[in-house]
Design a protein around this motif. Structure first.
Motif, PDB file in Angstrom:
ATOM      1  N   LEU A 162       2.011   9.666  -5.680  1.00  0.00           N
ATOM      2  CA  LEU A 162       2.472  10.982  -5.226  1.00  0.00           C
ATOM      3  C   LEU A 162       3.619  11.459  -5.938  1.00  0.00           C
ATOM      4  O   LEU A 162       3.666  12.751  -6.077  1.00  0.00           O
ATOM      5  CB  LEU A 162       2.946  10.861  -3.450  1.00  0.00           C
ATOM      6  N   LEU A 163       4.628  10.636  -6.399  1.00  0.00           N
ATOM      7  CA  LEU A 163       5.607  11.194  -7.297  1.00  0.00           C
ATOM      8  C   LEU A 163       5.423  11.140  -8.611  1.00  0.00           C
ATOM      9  O   LEU A 163       5.576  12.198  -9.519  1.00  0.00           O
ATOM     10  CB  LEU A 163       6.809  10.076  -7.102  1.00  0.00           C
ATOM     11  N   GLU A 164       4.660  10.161  -9.129  1.00  0.00           N
ATOM     12  CA  GLU A 164       4.360  10.183 -10.603  1.00  0.00           C
ATOM     13  C   GLU A 164       3.250  11.115 -11.109  1.00  0.00           C
ATOM     14  O   GLU A 164       3.369  11.400 -12.199  1.00  0.00           O
ATOM     15  CB  GLU A 164       3.808   8.440 -10.893  1.00  0.00           C
ATOM     16  N   TYR A 165       2.560  11.587 -10.135  1.00  0.00           N
ATOM     17  CA  TYR A 165       1.454  12.401 -10.474  1.00  0.00           C
ATOM     18  C   TYR A 165       1.957  13.750  -9.855  1.00  0.00           C
ATOM     19  O   TYR A 165       0.904  14.688 -10.231  1.00  0.00           O
ATOM     20  CB  TYR A 165       0.046  12.184  -9.737  1.00  0.00           C
ATOM     21  N   GLY A 166       3.163  13.967  -9.689  1.00  0.00           N
ATOM     22  CA  GLY A 166       3.550  15.411  -9.370  1.00  0.00           C
ATOM     23  C   GLY A 166       2.973  15.999  -7.901  1.00  0.00           C
ATOM     24  O   GLY A 166       3.073  17.194  -7.842  1.00  0.00           O
ATOM     25  N   TRP A 167       2.425  15.481  -7.188  1.00  0.00           N
ATOM     26  CA  TRP A 167       1.851  15.987  -6.087  1.00  0.00           C
ATOM     27  C   TRP A 167       2.927  16.352  -4.867  1.00  0.00           C
ATOM     28  O   TRP A 167       2.659  17.186  -4.150  1.00  0.00           O
ATOM     29  CB  TRP A 167       1.022  15.086  -5.324  1.00  0.00           C
ATOM     30  N   HIS A 168       4.077  15.549  -5.106  1.00  0.00           N
ATOM     31  CA  HIS A 168       4.922  16.002  -3.756  1.00  0.00           C
ATOM     32  C   HIS A 168       6.328  15.502  -4.296  1.00  0.00           C
ATOM     33  O   HIS A 168       6.708  14.750  -5.368  1.00  0.00           O
ATOM     34  CB  HIS A 168       4.806  14.861  -2.767  1.00  0.00           C
ATOM     35  N   LEU A 212       0.642  -1.222  -0.034  1.00  0.00           N
ATOM     36  CA  LEU A 212      -0.080  -0.085   0.036  1.00  0.00           C
ATOM     37  C   LEU A 212       0.963   1.213   0.173  1.00  0.00           C
ATOM     38  O   LEU A 212       0.723   2.289  -0.855  1.00  0.00           O
ATOM     39  CB  LEU A 212      -1.024   0.027   1.291  1.00  0.00           C
ATOM     40  N   LEU A 213       1.658   1.156   0.961  1.00  0.00           N
ATOM     41  CA  LEU A 213       2.688   2.421   0.766  1.00  0.00           C
ATOM     42  C   LEU A 213       3.485   2.681  -0.217  1.00  0.00           C
ATOM     43  O   LEU A 213       3.786   3.950  -0.712  1.00  0.00           O
ATOM     44  CB  LEU A 213       3.861   2.542   2.222  1.00  0.00           C
ATOM     45  N   CYS A 214       3.829   1.687  -0.929  1.00  0.00           N
ATOM     46  CA  CYS A 214       4.885   1.775  -2.352  1.00  0.00           C
ATOM     47  C   CYS A 214       3.769   2.366  -3.245  1.00  0.00           C
ATOM     48  O   CYS A 214       4.076   3.281  -4.106  1.00  0.00           O
ATOM     49  CB  CYS A 214       5.114   0.269  -2.555  1.00  0.00           C
ATOM     50  N   VAL A 215       2.490   1.865  -3.262  1.00  0.00           N
ATOM     51  CA  VAL A 215       1.707   2.341  -4.215  1.00  0.00           C
ATOM     52  C   VAL A 215       1.198   4.123  -4.093  1.00  0.00           C
ATOM     53  O   VAL A 215       1.187   4.725  -4.871  1.00  0.00           O
ATOM     54  CB  VAL A 215       0.193   1.715  -4.156  1.00  0.00           C
ATOM     55  N   VAL A 216       0.913   4.205  -2.781  1.00  0.00           N
ATOM     56  CA  VAL A 216       0.876   5.673  -2.445  1.00  0.00           C
ATOM     57  C   VAL A 216       2.030   6.521  -2.823  1.00  0.00           C
ATOM     58  O   VAL A 216       2.087   7.589  -3.277  1.00  0.00           O
ATOM     59  CB  VAL A 216       0.604   5.855  -0.947  1.00  0.00           C
ATOM     60  N   SER A 217       3.319   6.066  -2.358  1.00  0.00           N
ATOM     61  CA  SER A 217       4.638   6.719  -2.725  1.00  0.00           C
ATOM     62  C   SER A 217       4.805   7.166  -4.422  1.00  0.00           C
ATOM     63  O   SER A 217       5.059   8.149  -4.747  1.00  0.00           O
ATOM     64  CB  SER A 217       5.733   6.281  -2.041  1.00  0.00           C
ATOM     65  N   TRP A 218       4.389   5.819  -5.028  1.00  0.00           N
ATOM     66  CA  TRP A 218       4.572   5.867  -6.501  1.00  0.00           C
ATOM     67  C   TRP A 218       3.370   7.035  -7.038  1.00  0.00           C
ATOM     68  O   TRP A 218       3.806   7.933  -7.730  1.00  0.00           O
ATOM     69  CB  TRP A 218       4.227   4.492  -7.074  1.00  0.00           C
TER      70      TRP A 218
END
Length: 264
Positions: A158-164, A150-156
């Motif tokens: 947030l980075l892939e979509y330019g949120w953070h 789950l955390l891997c999906v969330v981190s991906w």
């Protein structure tokens, strides 16, 4: 090693990681330039599917209420109060730090608002920690694996979509780990149930999964550092984004493993 000493050391480690993430990623020219290249390679998505869409005040309160009921049934009132208090304080702290206390120096030409630490990543890391602490030890290995995914999906996302930026996510993981480390350091030791039915097989399985997450997390972080060096030398924004994603995969695995190790 006694749990309180271990918790104290992990709290210091989390402070160190969070402080370095802020100083190097947010407060340095090289860090800002590297993270700017990560954002340049991302494809901004305002309304992504998946876990990010689920984050809202109502959903977080519902999740904490469900986790609280589970903790109350499995461990009793003391563990439940500890879980809910530390979770709420960590989520609140992420917003206060980002909006009130931490500034982002303008070291590059463009103006950028502070996004450290990530509120979304804090929410998911805190909920993962709360769930690990709430469920019985007999199913901890499964919770660890699913939580890491789950955390891997969330981190991906947030980075892939330019949120953070990567430092935002690392700061959020460090904040969540710090909160639970402090809870393990000063909180109650006893649980009404939870540990009694573990058995040799369950303990062995938990230990194996913990080792796998530790080794896998370290290898991913080291690999990400090598890839970041290649990306910097070749001036590749895409590789820099990939290195950030891989590093956060490793950091997510290590965070889940540590949250489980801190469980009283």
């Amino acid at each position: 090693m006694p749990i309180r000493l271990r918790a104290f050391l992990y709290a210091l480690f989390a402070l160190l990681v969070g402080g370095l993430a802020y100083l190097l990623g947010v407060g340095s020219f090289l860090g800002q330039r590297a993270e700017a290249s990560v954002l340049d390679a991302s494809a901004f998505e305002a309304d992504p599917a998946g876990p990010l869409r689920l984050v809202s005040t109502t959903n977080v309160l519902i999740a904490l209420a469900v986790i609280g009921i589970i903790a109350l049934w499995v461990h009793g009132i003391l563990r439940t109060v500890s879980i809910l208090a530390v979770s709420s304080l960590a989520i609140l702290a992420s917003q206060v730090l980002k909006e009130r206390w931490l500034d982002r120096p303008q070291l590059l030409e463009f103006d950028a608002a502070n996004t450290f630490p990530s509120g979304h990543m804090t929410v998911y890391a805190v909920l993962v920690g709360a769930l690990v602490w709430a469920l019985p030890a007999s199913v901890r290995w499964l919770v660890m694996l699913l939580s890491t995914a789950l955390l891997c999906v969330v981190s991906w996302q947030l980075l892939e979509y330019g949120w953070h930026r990567p430092s935002d996510l690392l700061g959020a993981l460090a904040l969540s780990l710090l909160a639970f480390a402090v809870a393990a350091w000063i909180g109650p030791r006893k649980s009404r149930r939870g540990q009694g039915r573990l058995g040799v097989t369950g303990a062995t399985t938990n230990r194996i999964v913990s080792i796998v997450l530790t080794i896998g997390g370290v290898l991913l972080v080291l690999g990400a550092l090598v890839l970041a060096a290649i990306a910097a030398s070749s001036h590749s924004d895409a590789l820099m984004l990939n290195s950030g994603e891989i590093a956060l995969f490793g950091a997510s695995a290590l965070t889940v493993r540590t949250l489980a190790k801190l469980c009283p």
